[in-house]
Scaffold this active site. Structure first.
Site, PDB file in Angstrom:
ATOM      1  N   TYR A 100       0.831  -1.215   0.000  1.00 46.71           N
ATOM      2  CA  TYR A 100       0.000   0.000   0.000  1.00 46.71           C
ATOM      3  C   TYR A 100       0.866   1.265   0.000  1.00 46.71           C
ATOM      4  O   TYR A 100       0.598   2.221  -0.740  1.00 46.71           O
ATOM      5  CB  TYR A 100      -0.895  -0.066   1.233  1.00 46.71           C
ATOM      6  CG  TYR A 100      -1.935   1.011   1.380  1.00 46.71           C
ATOM      7  CD1 TYR A 100      -3.149   0.959   0.678  1.00 46.71           C
ATOM      8  CD2 TYR A 100      -1.743   2.069   2.267  1.00 46.71           C
ATOM      9  CE1 TYR A 100      -4.118   1.935   0.863  1.00 46.71           C
ATOM     10  CE2 TYR A 100      -2.713   3.042   2.454  1.00 46.71           C
ATOM     11  CZ  TYR A 100      -3.899   2.973   1.756  1.00 46.71           C
ATOM     12  OH  TYR A 100      -4.866   3.940   1.930  1.00 46.71           O
ATOM     13  N   LYS A 159       0.812   4.115  -2.836  1.00 43.01           N
ATOM     14  CA  LYS A 159       0.438   5.496  -2.512  1.00 43.01           C
ATOM     15  C   LYS A 159       1.573   6.470  -2.798  1.00 43.01           C
ATOM     16  O   LYS A 159       1.329   7.633  -3.131  1.00 43.01           O
ATOM     17  CB  LYS A 159      -0.013   5.584  -1.052  1.00 43.01           C
ATOM     18  CG  LYS A 159      -1.342   4.855  -0.771  1.00 43.01           C
ATOM     19  CD  LYS A 159      -2.445   5.293  -1.717  1.00 43.01           C
ATOM     20  CE  LYS A 159      -3.830   4.980  -1.201  1.00 43.01           C
ATOM     21  NZ  LYS A 159      -4.890   5.312  -2.195  1.00 43.01           N
TER      22      LYS A 159
END
Ligand SMILES: NC(=O)c1ccc[n+]([C@@H]2O[C@H](COP(=O)([O-])OP(=O)(O)OC[C@H]3O[C@@H](n4cnc5c(N)ncnc54)[C@H](O)[C@@H]3O)[C@@H](O)[C@H]2O)c1
Length: 253
Positions: free
Chosen positions: A154, A158
């Site tokens: 993640y 991001k």
């Protein structure tokens, strides 16, 4: 004099959470809103909420990481609502695990939704923005982009979205299109509820503990993020591009 038709905004992952609040806010700002999520039926609540508030919405089902589904969704939105000139890449998933336990599937799904999804959506929408000589792209990053234990997948996605945002800003600026990213901190949604559950924490206690570490002394709400999206897509924000705003109740929480 006839009124010009409302500009069209697409919000991905808008069945719930930050996406739903953003769809409602953009509708209140005067946009016609395409409420896109994995399954069209799941968008019904958001669509109804927009309509109940006097706005115009269209529910659309698509997996943002699937090129054919994205093209079909964007074609349908252009035909039924009008040319999409605002895109909010908000759809997201987490598959948290420490590196040694992270599976190939955990890695691939997170890249599929956040990175491939944002790329496919932006590529499909950019021609409408270029034709209109006006457009706004807002990508949802996260404070996790700065590094977060258990989120190698993640955090990478991001952080990647920040580079994607800055590149779109450079490529599309001359067409009147801005691209910016929002990096939320801790926001109370189903996503963070699932995290609390996964680590065996009581939700209210977990929120209180997180809030205690945030300078403004509270957890974030989906409306906090929707407000920042509203600024980035506003007419007056045309000279703000390629930026990342941390909406986290402090500089880096
Ligand atoms: N909640 C937070 O604290 C937080 C913090 C930082 C960043 N974010 C980011 O904000 C965005 C929204 O988060 P949220 O908390 O509202 O999450 P959420 O889980 O409540 O909602 C995410 C939505 O995305 C949809 N979605 C997932 N995969 C999809 C796909 N392939 N195609 C289309 N739709 C898909 C889901 O069905 C869901 O409706 C995400 O990108 C998330 O990573 C959230």
């Amino acid at each position: 004099m006839s009124e010009s038709p409302a500009r069209v905004a697409i919000v991905t992952g808008a069945a719930r959470g930050i996406g739903a609040a953003t769809a409602l806010r953009l509708a209140a700002d005067g946009f016609a809103v395409a409420v896109l999520d994995l399954d069209e039926a799941s968008t019904a609540d958001t669509v109804q909420a927009v309509e109940a508030a006097g706005g115009r919405a269209l529910g659309v089902g698509a997996d943002v990481g699937d090129a054919e589904q994205v093209q079909a969704a964007v074609d349908r939105i252009a035909a039924e609502l009008g040319p999409p000139v605002v895109l909010v890449n908000n759809a997201g998933v987490t598959r948290d695990n420490m590196l040694f336990k992270m599976t190939d599937a955990d890695w691939d799904l997170v890249m599929h939704v956040h990175l491939r999804g944002s790329f496919l959506m932006a590529r499909a929408c950019q021609k409408y923005m270029v034709d209109a000589k006006w457009g706004r792209v807002v990508n949802l990053s996260s404070t996790s982009a700065l590094g977060n234990r258990g989120q190698a997948n993640y955090a990478t996605a991001k952080a990647g979205l920040q580079g994607f945002t800055k590149t779109l800003a450079i490529e599309l600026g001359k067409f009147g299109v801005t691209a910016n990213a929002i990096a939320p901190g801790f926001i109370q949604t189903e996503m963070t509820k699932a995290t609390a559950e996964r680590i065996g924490r009581d939700w209210d206690e977990y929120v209180a503990e997180r809030a205690a570490a945030i300078p403004v002394a509270r957890a974030g709400t989906p409306e906090d993020i929707a407000h920042t999206v509203s600024f980035f897509v506003s007419e007056g924000a045309g000279f703000v591009s390629g930026q990342v705003v941390y909406v986290a109740g402090g500089p880096r929480t």
